[in-house]
Design a protein around this motif. Structure first.
Motif, short mmCIF file in Angstrom:
data_model
loop_
_atom_site.label_atom_id
_atom_site.label_comp_id
_atom_site.label_asym_id
_atom_site.label_seq_id
_atom_site.Cartn_x
_atom_site.Cartn_y
_atom_site.Cartn_z
N GLN A 29 51.42 41.40 -108.50
CA GLN A 29 51.04 41.18 -110.39
C GLN A 29 51.41 41.72 -111.71
OE1 GLN A 29 46.97 41.71 -110.90
NE2 GLN A 29 47.06 41.97 -112.97
N ALA A 64 54.02 40.75 -114.02
CA ALA A 64 53.61 41.44 -116.00
C ALA A 64 54.60 41.35 -116.33
CB ALA A 64 52.43 41.56 -116.05
N ARG A 104 55.55 46.92 -124.21
CA ARG A 104 55.15 46.62 -123.18
C ARG A 104 55.81 47.08 -121.78
NH1 ARG A 104 50.49 43.88 -120.71
NH2 ARG A 104 50.37 42.59 -119.04
N SER A 145 46.89 57.24 -115.90
CA SER A 145 45.99 56.21 -116.85
C SER A 145 46.43 58.15 -117.51
CB SER A 145 45.17 55.68 -117.21
OG SER A 145 44.71 55.60 -115.79
N GLU A 198 47.28 51.35 -123.27
CA GLU A 198 46.32 50.09 -123.16
C GLU A 198 47.25 49.40 -122.39
OE1 GLU A 198 43.57 49.64 -124.92
OE2 GLU A 198 43.96 51.23 -125.10
N VAL A 199 48.47 49.18 -121.74
CA VAL A 199 48.66 47.94 -121.20
C VAL A 199 49.23 49.04 -120.15
CG1 VAL A 199 51.62 47.61 -120.48
CG2 VAL A 199 51.30 48.29 -122.50
N LYS A 235 45.61 49.78 -119.17
CA LYS A 235 44.78 49.73 -118.53
C LYS A 235 44.54 47.93 -118.26
CE LYS A 235 41.92 53.01 -121.22
NZ LYS A 235 41.25 52.69 -122.94
N THR A 236 45.65 46.97 -118.43
CA THR A 236 45.35 46.09 -118.50
C THR A 236 44.99 45.73 -116.39
OG1 THR A 236 47.36 45.47 -118.29
CG2 THR A 236 46.74 45.67 -120.92
N PHE A 237 45.87 46.59 -116.08
CA PHE A 237 45.67 46.67 -114.51
C PHE A 237 44.82 47.19 -113.40
CE2 PHE A 237 50.76 46.26 -116.44
CZ PHE A 237 51.30 45.07 -116.18
N GLN A 269 37.34 46.32 -113.89
CA GLN A 269 36.48 46.72 -115.15
C GLN A 269 36.59 47.94 -114.73
OE1 GLN A 269 36.61 44.40 -117.84
NE2 GLN A 269 35.20 45.60 -118.27
#
Length: 149
Positions: free
Chosen positions: A7, A11, A23, A58, A85-86, A88-90, A93
């Motif tokens: 993934q 990306a 990014r 992170s 922020e980038v 966190k996208t991986f 939740q």
């Protein structure tokens, strides 16, 4: 190759096509860290280990942000925020406070923990369930409160 690593690689390709320099730079940092661990330890990382790596990255960004903010270096803090922020996208939740408390209570029930001497055993049981979805420092604090409570 782990699903999460695939993934992240996809990306990276998307960021290249979209010409998203910031990014792309952060995704390359992530992949470089994963590759470093794989080369150092001569293993192929699974999803759990990739998740732990992302969690560590992170946490490093959050620490840097607080240090830069306290030194009035908002320019550097903003860079770290964008990288965070980038990353966190991986990550999955985040868990809510109620979900964390529920996981702690379930772990106490299944492990039979009664006091602070059982904290290590309890944290070992909780870590795979909440890794990457909750701040482990906060989880540790909540476990202490539950055990001394």
């Amino acid at each position: 190759m782990s699903v999460l690593k695939k993934q992240i690689t996809e990306a990276m390709k998307e960021a290249m096509r979209a010409k998203e320099k910031e990014r792309l730079g952060t995704i390359r940092l992530i992949l470089a860290e994963i590759k470093r661990i794989e080369v150092d330890e001569r293993i192929e990382l699974d999803d759990a280990r990739v998740l732990a790596t992302l969690d560590k990255m992170s946490k490093q960004r959050r620490d840097s942000i607080s240090q830069y903010d306290s030194a009035d270096r908002t320019d550097l803090a903003d860079i770290e925020r964008r990288e965070l922020e980038v990353i966190k996208t991986f990550l999955p939740q985040p868990l809510s406070d109620e979900e964390i408390q529920k996981a702690i209570q379930e772990a106490i029930a299944t492990s039979g923990a009664t006091g602070m001497q059982d904290m290590g055993k309890l944290m070992a049981e909780l870590k795979p369930k909440v890794q990457g979805r909750a701040d482990m420092g906060m989880v540790s604090k909540l476990v202490k409160e539950s055990l001394t409570g």
